[in-house]
Design a protein around this motif. Structure first.
Motif, PDB file in Angstrom:
ATOM      1  N   ASN A   4      43.666  36.454  35.814  1.00  0.00           N
ATOM      2  CA  ASN A   4      45.098  36.379  35.536  1.00  0.00           C
ATOM      3  C   ASN A   4      45.522  37.714  34.932  1.00  0.00           C
ATOM      4  O   ASN A   4      45.081  38.066  33.842  1.00  0.00           O
ATOM      5  CB  ASN A   4      45.406  35.229  34.582  1.00  0.00           C
ATOM      6  CG  ASN A   4      46.887  35.098  34.317  1.00  0.00           C
ATOM      7  OD1 ASN A   4      47.542  36.042  33.902  1.00  0.00           O
ATOM      8  ND2 ASN A   4      47.410  33.917  34.547  1.00  0.00           N
ATOM      9  N   VAL A   5      46.374  38.435  35.663  1.00  0.00           N
ATOM     10  CA  VAL A   5      46.816  39.754  35.221  1.00  0.00           C
ATOM     11  C   VAL A   5      48.291  39.677  34.840  1.00  0.00           C
ATOM     12  O   VAL A   5      49.165  39.659  35.698  1.00  0.00           O
ATOM     13  CB  VAL A   5      46.594  40.824  36.316  1.00  0.00           C
ATOM     14  CG1 VAL A   5      47.032  42.193  35.819  1.00  0.00           C
ATOM     15  CG2 VAL A   5      45.136  40.852  36.759  1.00  0.00           C
ATOM     16  N   ALA A   6      48.558  39.600  33.533  1.00  0.00           N
ATOM     17  CA  ALA A   6      49.929  39.663  33.028  1.00  0.00           C
ATOM     18  C   ALA A   6      50.228  41.088  32.571  1.00  0.00           C
ATOM     19  O   ALA A   6      51.381  41.506  32.525  1.00  0.00           O
ATOM     20  CB  ALA A   6      50.124  38.685  31.880  1.00  0.00           C
ATOM     21  N   GLY A   7      49.175  41.832  32.242  1.00  0.00           N
ATOM     22  CA  GLY A   7      49.293  43.233  31.858  1.00  0.00           C
ATOM     23  C   GLY A   7      49.052  44.111  33.066  1.00  0.00           C
ATOM     24  O   GLY A   7      49.656  43.902  34.123  1.00  0.00           O
ATOM     25  N   THR A   8      48.128  45.078  32.935  1.00  0.00           N
ATOM     26  CA  THR A   8      47.843  46.019  34.024  1.00  0.00           C
ATOM     27  C   THR A   8      46.344  46.110  34.252  1.00  0.00           C
ATOM     28  O   THR A   8      45.568  46.241  33.307  1.00  0.00           O
ATOM     29  CB  THR A   8      48.391  47.422  33.679  1.00  0.00           C
ATOM     30  OG1 THR A   8      49.797  47.322  33.439  1.00  0.00           O
ATOM     31  CG2 THR A   8      48.157  48.398  34.807  1.00  0.00           C
ATOM     32  N   LEU A   9      45.954  46.049  35.521  1.00  0.00           N
ATOM     33  CA  LEU A   9      44.566  46.245  35.935  1.00  0.00           C
ATOM     34  C   LEU A   9      44.550  47.468  36.843  1.00  0.00           C
ATOM     35  O   LEU A   9      45.237  47.488  37.863  1.00  0.00           O
ATOM     36  CB  LEU A   9      44.035  45.015  36.676  1.00  0.00           C
ATOM     37  CG  LEU A   9      42.605  45.118  37.208  1.00  0.00           C
ATOM     38  CD1 LEU A   9      41.600  45.253  36.055  1.00  0.00           C
ATOM     39  CD2 LEU A   9      42.273  43.899  38.068  1.00  0.00           C
ATOM     40  N   THR A  10      43.796  48.500  36.443  1.00  0.00           N
ATOM     41  CA  THR A  10      43.755  49.726  37.236  1.00  0.00           C
ATOM     42  C   THR A  10      42.328  50.056  37.636  1.00  0.00           C
ATOM     43  O   THR A  10      41.365  49.611  37.014  1.00  0.00           O
ATOM     44  CB  THR A  10      44.325  50.932  36.456  1.00  0.00           C
ATOM     45  OG1 THR A  10      43.490  51.184  35.326  1.00  0.00           O
ATOM     46  CG2 THR A  10      45.741  50.692  36.010  1.00  0.00           C
ATOM     47  N   GLY A  11      42.242  50.853  38.684  1.00  0.00           N
ATOM     48  CA  GLY A  11      40.965  51.350  39.154  1.00  0.00           C
ATOM     49  C   GLY A  11      41.191  52.653  39.888  1.00  0.00           C
ATOM     50  O   GLY A  11      42.331  52.996  40.227  1.00  0.00           O
ATOM     51  N   SER A  12      40.129  53.365  40.152  1.00  0.00           N
ATOM     52  CA  SER A  12      40.240  54.632  40.868  1.00  0.00           C
ATOM     53  C   SER A  12      40.474  54.377  42.360  1.00  0.00           C
ATOM     54  O   SER A  12      40.436  53.241  42.823  1.00  0.00           O
ATOM     55  CB  SER A  12      38.965  55.453  40.675  1.00  0.00           C
ATOM     56  OG  SER A  12      37.898  54.863  41.411  1.00  0.00           O
TER      57      SER A  12
END
Length: 160
Positions: A81-89
């Motif tokens: 559950n992503v309510a914020g931010t999920l980042t990747g390269s």
């Protein structure tokens, strides 16, 4: 006949017990600070595995988690559950073979792959270079930006 019925009831009881135990003891992780996926500081304790087979992983609003390795959901009870931010390269994969990706935050990574057992119940923004959908149906209210290539499985339905 009585022996077969007894064995059948015993087998069903064992299966139900295993299913109950798997869902009861599934780990739950909530990011408490921005940081790398693998950092215990991000999660306020033990970091979740990069492969989630049945736990709940939550990235709360205002938190940014950076995938410092590929992340995979691979279990019927696995959820992200992503309510914020999920980042990747640009070379990082977010793969949901089985499980649910939900929330209203932002996901930005190089590759997003949805397998046949995946559910995308996400209403935020997804930005990726490559999106591969093998799920039977992809119906999403998320704002999805694919910069390079969109791949849809042979029997999959894509609703835009």
């Amino acid at each position: 006949m009585k022996t077969f019925t007894t064995i059948r009831i015993s087998a069903l009881s064992i299966f139900a017990l295993l299913l109950f135990n798997a869902s009861t003891y599934a780990a739950s992780f909530t990011a408490v600070a921005s940081g790398d996926w693998s950092s215990s500081t991000t999660w306020g304790g033990t970091a979740p595995s990069f492969t989630n087979t049945g736990g709940d992983i939550v990235i709360a609003s205002g938190i940014t988690v950076t995938m410092d390795n590929n992340v995979t959901l691979n279990g019927a009870f696995a959820s992200l559950n992503v309510a914020g931010t999920l980042t990747g390269s640009s070379s990082t994969y977010l793969t949901a073979t089985m499980g649910t990706i939900s929330g209203a935050g932002a996901i930005a990574t190089g590759y997003v792959t949805l397998g046949t057992g995946a559910l995308l119940a996400f209403s935020g923004t997804i930005t990726t270079d490559y999106l591969k959908n093998m799920a039977l149906s992809l119906k999403s209210v998320a704002a999805i930006t694919v910069n390079k290539r969109l791949t849809v499985g042979a029997n999959a339905l894509l609703s835009i």
